[in-house]
Write an enzyme that holds these catalytic residues in place. Structure first.
Site, short mmCIF file in Angstrom:
data_model
loop_
_atom_site.label_atom_id
_atom_site.label_comp_id
_atom_site.label_asym_id
_atom_site.label_seq_id
_atom_site.Cartn_x
_atom_site.Cartn_y
_atom_site.Cartn_z
N ASP A 100 0.85 -1.19 0.00
CA ASP A 100 0.00 0.00 0.00
C ASP A 100 0.89 1.25 0.00
OD1 ASP A 100 -2.39 1.40 0.17
OD2 ASP A 100 -2.56 1.21 2.35
N THR A 145 -12.69 4.31 5.50
CA THR A 145 -13.28 4.47 6.83
C THR A 145 -14.09 5.76 6.91
OG1 THR A 145 -11.44 3.32 7.86
CG2 THR A 145 -12.71 4.79 9.29
P1 13P Z 1 -8.75 4.57 6.07
O1 13P Z 1 -7.72 5.21 6.92
O2 13P Z 1 -9.89 5.50 5.79
O3 13P Z 1 -9.24 3.29 6.60
O4 13P Z 1 -8.10 4.31 4.64
C1 13P Z 1 -7.17 3.29 4.43
C2 13P Z 1 -6.46 3.42 3.14
O5 13P Z 1 -6.90 4.08 2.23
C3 13P Z 1 -5.20 2.67 2.99
O6 13P Z 1 -4.60 2.89 1.75
#
Ligand code: 13P
Length: 279
Positions: free
Chosen positions: A80, A206
């Protein structure tokens, strides 16, 4: 990841990208996704990788869990927000099945150049690549940075210049907790989806209300990233456990007291995204 996302885009549902922080999170997520018969993308940030010991540790851990727990659903292990070619290469060499190269802090041409380097290396090893256009803001570590909305023509340009699996255009979502109601640019999302024909990714999952998640899926979103919500659910549950079990020191009991909370979030997200029984 490519196969999962193409199927999801066609079927008008989305694959959950769930960030992992340790062995327990990976185990709980895999078990619940298996229960729901949903494909899953396990997301690992650079910070989480450092925390867990490195990319090889994580790749071997996930491989081991899949074998020992008899996990049969499709699982992608995904870097990520990889910040450079070198980081992406490390994850790919360790066995990650997909990577995100986040060169969104650079000008478009430089973003495309770096993204292309990663794509060439990755595709050679059957690894799929996500890129970011615009800049997805966040409130990470208490520091909030700005959202820079993606332009449709920039998205078309990077997609035509690289062999991407999916694209994350910044359209109003942020990482962490929202201050107020998230304001997503659905019109632009739909336009980008129609012009690029690529599965789109929604970061900052989120705190986005359910109806907006569903609308985003109808506008071309096929991968939704969720991290903070799992962290909060786990934390609330562990906090309660520690308060009412002050004498408990066994880490298996303390850490494990968040298991049901994590599994509940995973279950609800799968139902919302419509990825159940799509394995
Ligand atoms: P959140 O922090 O809103 O859960 O997003 C996670 C995200 O986009 C990781 O790449």
């Amino acid at each position: 990841m490519k196969e999962m996302l193409n199927k999801a885009m066609e079927g008008k549902y989305a694959i959950p990208h769930l960030n992992i922080n340790n062995l327990e999170w990976a185990k709980y997520i895999l078990e619940e996704c298996q229960n729901q018969n949903s494909p899953v993308i396990l997301g690992v940030s650079e910070g989480a990788s450092k925390y867990m010991g490195g990319y090889k540790v994580i790749a071997n851990m996930v491989k081991g869990l899949i074998e020992d727990l008899n996990i049969t659903i499709p699982v992608a292990l995904h870097l990520d927000h990889g910040s450079s070619f070198e980081v992406c290469k490390k994850a790919i060499d360790a066995g990650f099945t997909s990577v995100m190269i986040d060169a969104s802090k650079y000008e478009l041409d430089e973003n495309i150049k770096i993204t292309n380097e990663v794509v060439l290396y990755a595709n050679n090893k059957n690894v799929s690549v996500e890129a970011e256009i615009g800049h997805i803001g966040g409130n990470e570590d208490g520091v909030s940075n700005e959202i820079l909305h993606a332009k449709c023509e920039d998205c078309v340009k990077i997609v035509n210049a690289t062999n991407l699996c999916c694209l994350a255009p910044a359209l109003g979502s942020v990482h962490g907790i929202y201050k107020g109601e998230p304001n997503l640019n659905f019109e632009r999302m739909k336009e980008i989806s129609e012009k690029t024909k690529l599965p789109l990714v929604l970061h900052g999952g989120t705190g986005i209300p359910d109806d907006k998640i569903k609308k985003a899926i109808s506008c071309g979103i096929a991968k939704i990233n969720i991290n903070t919500e799992l962290q909060i659910a786990w934390h609330n549950s562990v906090k309660d456990f520690v308060k009412s079990n002050e004498g408990s020191y066994d880490p298996r009991k303390v850490i494990g007291s968040g298991e049901n909370a994590i599994k509940e979030v995973v279950r609800n997200k799968i139902a919302l995204l419509g990825s159940n029984n799509k394995a």
